[in-house]
Each structure stands twice: as structure tokens, then as C-alpha cells.
Design a protein around this motif. Structure first.
Motif, mmCIF file in Angstrom:
data_model
loop_
_atom_site.group_PDB
_atom_site.id
_atom_site.type_symbol
_atom_site.label_atom_id
_atom_site.label_comp_id
_atom_site.label_asym_id
_atom_site.label_seq_id
_atom_site.Cartn_x
_atom_site.Cartn_y
_atom_site.Cartn_z
ATOM 1 N N ASN A 1 0.778 -1.118 -0.062
ATOM 2 C CA ASN A 1 -0.013 -0.114 -0.192
ATOM 3 C C ASN A 1 0.669 1.189 0.021
ATOM 4 O OD1 ASN A 1 -1.680 2.325 1.069
ATOM 5 N ND2 ASN A 1 -3.013 0.703 1.521
ATOM 6 N N ILE A 2 0.790 1.829 -1.243
ATOM 7 C CA ILE A 2 1.845 3.104 -1.177
ATOM 8 C C ILE A 2 1.535 4.131 -0.079
ATOM 9 C CG2 ILE A 2 2.373 5.170 -2.637
ATOM 10 C CD1 ILE A 2 2.127 3.445 -5.002
ATOM 11 N N LEU A 3 0.166 4.473 0.272
ATOM 12 C CA LEU A 3 0.142 5.319 1.376
ATOM 13 C C LEU A 3 0.716 4.830 2.894
ATOM 14 C CD1 LEU A 3 -0.891 8.295 1.764
ATOM 15 C CD2 LEU A 3 -3.474 7.009 2.252
ATOM 16 N N THR A 4 0.663 3.573 2.920
ATOM 17 C CA THR A 4 1.134 3.183 4.071
ATOM 18 C C THR A 4 2.819 3.280 4.407
ATOM 19 O OG1 THR A 4 -0.827 1.720 4.394
ATOM 20 C CG2 THR A 4 0.960 1.261 5.773
ATOM 21 N N GLU A 5 3.235 3.113 3.052
ATOM 22 C CA GLU A 5 4.733 2.964 2.987
ATOM 23 C C GLU A 5 5.066 4.523 3.255
ATOM 24 O OE1 GLU A 5 8.611 1.743 2.465
ATOM 25 O OE2 GLU A 5 7.001 0.546 2.450
ATOM 26 N N LEU A 6 4.349 5.377 2.761
ATOM 27 C CA LEU A 6 4.733 6.916 2.748
ATOM 28 C C LEU A 6 4.555 7.276 3.944
ATOM 29 C CD1 LEU A 6 3.570 8.195 -0.688
ATOM 30 C CD2 LEU A 6 5.866 8.030 0.050
ATOM 31 N N CYS A 7 3.377 7.077 4.809
ATOM 32 C CA CYS A 7 3.111 7.532 5.916
ATOM 33 C C CYS A 7 3.613 6.915 7.247
ATOM 34 C CB CYS A 7 1.414 7.634 6.101
ATOM 35 S SG CYS A 7 0.763 8.686 4.959
ATOM 36 N N GLY A 8 3.741 5.532 6.942
ATOM 37 C CA GLY A 8 4.217 4.656 8.208
ATOM 38 C C GLY A 8 2.994 4.297 9.002
ATOM 39 N N VAL A 9 1.755 4.563 8.585
ATOM 40 C CA VAL A 9 0.449 4.189 9.311
ATOM 41 C C VAL A 9 -0.433 3.544 8.376
ATOM 42 C CG1 VAL A 9 -1.414 5.396 10.353
ATOM 43 C CG2 VAL A 9 0.860 6.465 10.745
ATOM 44 N N ASP A 10 -0.978 2.576 8.866
ATOM 45 C CA ASP A 10 -1.992 1.869 8.085
ATOM 46 C C ASP A 10 -3.158 2.616 8.622
ATOM 47 O OD1 ASP A 10 -3.959 0.255 7.271
ATOM 48 O OD2 ASP A 10 -3.248 -1.656 8.030
ATOM 49 N N TRP A 11 -3.737 3.315 7.968
ATOM 50 C CA TRP A 11 -4.884 4.113 8.227
ATOM 51 C C TRP A 11 -6.227 3.402 8.349
ATOM 52 C CZ3 TRP A 11 -4.387 8.703 10.230
ATOM 53 C CH2 TRP A 11 -3.162 9.274 9.904
ATOM 54 N N ARG A 12 -6.009 2.116 7.891
ATOM 55 C CA ARG A 12 -7.483 1.436 8.050
ATOM 56 C C ARG A 12 -7.491 1.008 9.526
ATOM 57 N NH1 ARG A 12 -5.543 -2.612 3.642
ATOM 58 N NH2 ARG A 12 -3.749 -2.225 4.992
ATOM 59 N N THR A 13 -6.453 1.052 10.347
ATOM 60 C CA THR A 13 -6.647 0.433 11.580
ATOM 61 C C THR A 13 -6.869 1.495 12.570
ATOM 62 O OG1 THR A 13 -4.223 0.391 11.970
ATOM 63 C CG2 THR A 13 -5.283 -1.635 11.027
ATOM 64 N N VAL A 14 -6.690 2.839 12.040
ATOM 65 C CA VAL A 14 -6.736 4.094 13.250
ATOM 66 C C VAL A 14 -8.111 4.242 13.550
ATOM 67 C CG1 VAL A 14 -6.442 6.365 13.241
ATOM 68 C CG2 VAL A 14 -4.726 5.206 12.093
ATOM 69 N N LYS A 15 -8.277 4.313 14.769
ATOM 70 C CA LYS A 15 -9.810 4.463 15.490
ATOM 71 C C LYS A 15 -10.333 5.721 15.237
ATOM 72 C CE LYS A 15 -8.539 0.771 19.057
ATOM 73 N NZ LYS A 15 -8.824 0.763 20.356
ATOM 74 N N ARG A 16 -11.736 5.617 15.336
ATOM 75 C CA ARG A 16 -12.670 7.034 15.175
ATOM 76 C C ARG A 16 -12.226 7.795 16.199
ATOM 77 N NH1 ARG A 16 -18.602 5.583 13.775
ATOM 78 N NH2 ARG A 16 -18.705 6.448 15.784
ATOM 79 N N ASN A 17 -12.392 9.056 16.179
ATOM 80 C CA ASN A 17 -12.092 9.907 17.006
ATOM 81 C C ASN A 17 -10.553 10.255 17.542
ATOM 82 O OD1 ASN A 17 -15.066 10.799 17.363
ATOM 83 N ND2 ASN A 17 -15.384 8.978 18.443
ATOM 84 N N THR A 18 -9.713 9.702 16.731
ATOM 85 C CA THR A 18 -8.283 9.971 17.010
ATOM 86 C C THR A 18 -8.002 11.459 16.543
ATOM 87 O OG1 THR A 18 -7.810 7.416 16.871
ATOM 88 C CG2 THR A 18 -5.763 9.194 16.452
ATOM 89 N N PRO A 19 -7.132 12.054 17.628
ATOM 90 C CA PRO A 19 -6.677 13.371 17.036
ATOM 91 C C PRO A 19 -5.761 13.410 15.888
ATOM 92 C CG PRO A 19 -6.641 13.294 19.276
ATOM 93 C CD PRO A 19 -7.021 11.917 18.718
ATOM 94 N N VAL A 20 -6.037 14.066 14.595
ATOM 95 C CA VAL A 20 -5.121 13.988 13.769
ATOM 96 C C VAL A 20 -5.002 15.460 13.189
ATOM 97 C CG1 VAL A 20 -5.785 11.932 12.636
ATOM 98 C CG2 VAL A 20 -7.214 13.744 12.058
ATOM 99 N N LEU A 21 -4.095 15.842 12.272
ATOM 100 C CA LEU A 21 -3.687 16.922 11.678
ATOM 101 C C LEU A 21 -3.914 16.771 10.236
ATOM 102 C CD1 LEU A 21 -0.556 18.430 13.507
ATOM 103 C CD2 LEU A 21 -2.841 18.923 13.722
ATOM 104 N N VAL A 22 -4.728 17.656 9.469
ATOM 105 C CA VAL A 22 -5.073 17.438 8.109
ATOM 106 C C VAL A 22 -4.794 18.740 7.471
ATOM 107 C CG1 VAL A 22 -6.766 15.308 8.554
ATOM 108 C CG2 VAL A 22 -7.456 17.941 8.555
ATOM 109 N N TYR A 23 -4.602 18.244 5.794
ATOM 110 C CA TYR A 23 -4.211 19.473 5.026
ATOM 111 C C TYR A 23 -4.486 18.824 3.502
ATOM 112 C CZ TYR A 23 0.233 17.280 5.630
ATOM 113 O OH TYR A 23 1.180 16.512 5.719
#
Length: 151
Positions: A76-98
Motif C-alpha cells: 500500500n503506497i500510502l502506508t509506505e509513505l506515512c508509516g501508518v495503516d490508516w485502516r486500523t486508526v480508531k475513530r475520534n483519534t486526533p489528527v492534523l489534516v491538510y
């Protein structure tokens, strides 16, 4: 030797970003050791990875940068770039978006991830949470990172 490793790392990151922005979200290696980029997650047919209604291109010409891609599972290219598997992040987790790499970052609460969207990150509207934003479709973003809660 260190300078070459840094250049290789930056080239790999640039290639992955270019593929991602061009609409390719997965990389897979077939039994012949040939690399391919896919716009949708490919399925294994017992010998090769098959496109599943998307677009597939050969990446033979950059195999030396992507030597770490294994046959066993598409990268998964996005996981490789970010180091995070976003499919496993829980709802209501604080994030910074842009939406632009140099753009202003907004504090939000994570609502979901849809890798099929051009802007795959979904947050609750205006900094609300699932508790306070139950009737909204949320907001979508191109970039997301986990927030340091101490800030």
C-alpha cells in the motif's frame, strides 16, 4: 555511502508520491519478479496479481528502487509513505489534516479512510467528534498525520 542512501531514499519517496498522485495506490511483484503499480488493490490468482477493475502499469524500470516489495502481499503506497495503516486508526483519534503539502494544518478527529477517493482521509466536520457530528458526511482531505496530543 551515506549520501547515496539519502538520494535513493528521496528518489523512492518521490516515485511513490508520483505514483500516488497519478492514481496508483498499490505495488505488487508477480512470480516472474516483475513489479506493477495498480490503481485498485489487486487479487492473487495463484500465479500473478490481477487488476480488479482498475489500471495496471509495469514498474520494471524502477525495480532497483523498490527492491523491498515482496511477492506475498501488495504494498500500500500510502502506508509506505506515512508509516501508518490508516485502516486500523480508531475513530475520534486526533489528527492534523491538510490538502496541500505546504498548506495550513487543521486539527480534526479521524472518522475514516477510503483509499478509493482522491482525498482519502475523512474527519468529522469542524473539529467535532462522532459524539457531536452524527448527521454530517464529514470532511475529506488529501494529507493526514497523527496529532501529538500534548500540543
Amino acid at each position: 555511502m551515506g549520501d547515496i542512501a539519502i538520494l535513493r531514499s528521496e528518489a523512492k519517496k518521490g516515485l511513490l508520491l508520483s505514483l500516488y498522485y497519478a492514481g496508483f495506490y498499490y505495488i505488487a511483484r508477480d512470480n516472474s519478479d516483475i513489479l506493477y503499480a495498480f490503481s485498485k488493490k489487486p487479487q492473487w490468482n495463484g500465479y500473478d496479481w490481477e487488476e480488479t477493475g482498475g489500471v495496471c502499469i509495469s514498474l520494471e524500470w524502477v525495480d532497483n528502487l523498490l527492491f523491498f516489495v515482496k511477492k506475498s502481499e501488495p504494498l500500500n503506497i500510502l502506508t509506505e509513505l506515512c508509516g501508518v495503516d490508516w485502516r486500523t486508526v480508531k475513530r475520534n483519534t486526533p489528527v492534523l489534516v491538510y490538502n496541500k503539502e505546504s498548506g495550513e494544518k487543521h486539527r480534526r478527529y479521524f472518522a475514516g479512510f477510503n483509499e478509493c477517493l482522491q482525498s482519502p482521509f475523512i474527519t468529522y466536520s469542524g473539529g467535532r467528534t462522532s459524539w457531536t457530528d452524527e448527521n454530517s458526511n464529514g470532511e475529506v482531505w488529501k494529507f493526514c498525520e497523527l496529532a501529538d496530543e500534548e500540543k
